[in-house]
Design a protein around this motif. Structure first.
Motif, short mmCIF file in Angstrom:
data_model
loop_
_atom_site.label_atom_id
_atom_site.label_comp_id
_atom_site.label_asym_id
_atom_site.label_seq_id
_atom_site.Cartn_x
_atom_site.Cartn_y
_atom_site.Cartn_z
N GLY A 38 31.83 87.15 10.96
CA GLY A 38 31.98 86.18 9.86
C GLY A 38 32.31 86.89 8.56
O GLY A 38 33.11 86.40 7.77
N ALA A 39 31.70 88.04 8.34
CA ALA A 39 31.94 88.80 7.11
C ALA A 39 33.40 89.23 7.03
O ALA A 39 34.05 89.09 6.01
CB ALA A 39 31.02 90.01 7.05
N ARG A 40 33.91 89.74 8.17
CA ARG A 40 35.30 90.18 8.18
C ARG A 40 36.22 89.00 7.91
O ARG A 40 37.16 89.08 7.12
CB ARG A 40 35.63 90.82 9.54
N ARG A 41 35.91 87.86 8.55
CA ARG A 41 36.73 86.67 8.37
C ARG A 41 36.70 86.23 6.90
O ARG A 41 37.71 85.84 6.33
CB ARG A 41 36.21 85.55 9.27
N LEU A 42 35.50 86.30 6.29
CA LEU A 42 35.38 85.89 4.89
C LEU A 42 36.20 86.80 3.98
O LEU A 42 36.93 86.33 3.10
CB LEU A 42 33.90 85.89 4.47
N ASP A 44 38.82 88.54 4.75
CA ASP A 44 40.24 88.26 4.96
C ASP A 44 40.65 86.94 4.31
O ASP A 44 41.71 86.85 3.69
CB ASP A 44 40.56 88.19 6.47
#
Lengths: 200, 200
Positions: A38-42, A44
């Motif tokens: 989720g952190a990576r998606r956020l 990006d």
């Protein structure tokens, strides 16, 4: 006390509205410990949104193109222009399925305490948009808060001076509302703004 | 209804703890409309933290190196090992300036309802850490919630079976506390765990 990368993340999270030092810490630990995907998606999504989103040149809402889909559509009634404070309010209006006109999104409201006046809000852009010769009526759908009302008053004066027809969405008892539970200010307003049955 | 980039951002913000659809929308608009600098910093901080932060091999807290600064320090008393649930709790302990030993951060607690048991919490790593021959006493400083207490009980049993000395931080009336305003559970516990004055 924390490693530098963690401190920067906690500090950066505090730019979110309503997030204080404790929440920021909790959010940082959550992202790193429980939800790295989720952190990576956020991360990006933020980078992508900053690059691809701008304001529609006609309605001022967020859009990926110069003119948003709604403003380019031939299925909307271009003679009606509804003024709302935020894109959220625009979405609320759309969800009623009761409006087929176009919008102008202020992206804020007049709020002298926050240093936001007519100029900061860019109201001359609304004036220009409303005087395009196609718009017949401007419907004000700003909030019924003090700031929203002040904004509506200011826009009314500004547009009337240019001869544009202006209306305000109605105040009154909510649909399904019982008088017993409606606050007296709303009830007084509903009484004052009563409509003759012959209008229906 | 919103442009795709905006929808992705709203959706991505929902991975933060305590952020529902309405807050996520408000946050997204705030980032894009009011604080693009903060948004960029947040995006960068997330990406950077994901790359540079890992868990200290000895104490399990977040660190930029394999062994964190605290664990590498020769100024700490390596015979004491304090077990806490989160890095926030570790920081709280440090702020007391009353502890000079080392830490082990569980990064959670036993919580069967959330599917977190001793294995998910990796308690065998704590066992290994506590049996290094240097640690003389393990001090349990998990929270005094049901989950924290259960975690403390489990760790006590586990370590005692290996012959490691275990203690638990004290429960009782807070410093400066007035009996009139302390809840009766705490007061009962303070009575039960009273200390003979000769111990002081």
């Amino acid at each position: 006390m924390n490693p530098a990368g963690l401190e920067s993340l906690i500090e950066a999270l505090r730019c979110l509205p309503g997030v204080g030092p404790k929440s920021a810490q909790r959010m940082a630990y959550h992202l790193l410990q429980r939800d790295r995907v989720g952190a990576r998606r956020l991360g990006d999504a933020i980078q992508h949104a900053l690059i691809c989103l701008r304001h529609c040149r006609r309605c001022n809402t967020f859009a990926e193109d110069e003119i948003c889909e709604r403003c380019s559509s031939s299925r909307r009634d271009a003679s009606l222009l509804c003024v709302v404070e935020t894109p959220v309010d625009l979405n609320m209006m759309e969800q009623t399925h009761a409006y087929q006109g176009l919008y102008y999104v202020l992206m804020g409201r007049i709020s002298p305490l926050d240093g936001i006046g007519p100029r900061e809000l860019g109201l001359e852009r609304l004036l220009e948009r409303a005087s395009d010769g196609v718009v017949r009526e401007v419907i004000l759908a700003t909030n019924f808060t003090n700031e929203g009302e002040a904004t509506a008053h200011y826009i009314t004066a500004m547009l009337k001076a240019r001869g544009v027809a202006v209306s305000r969405i109605a105040r009154g008892v909510p649909v399904g509302g019982e008088l017993e539970y409606v606050d007296s200010g709303t009830l007084a307003q509903a009484l004052r703004e009563r409509r003759g049955r012959n209008e229906d």
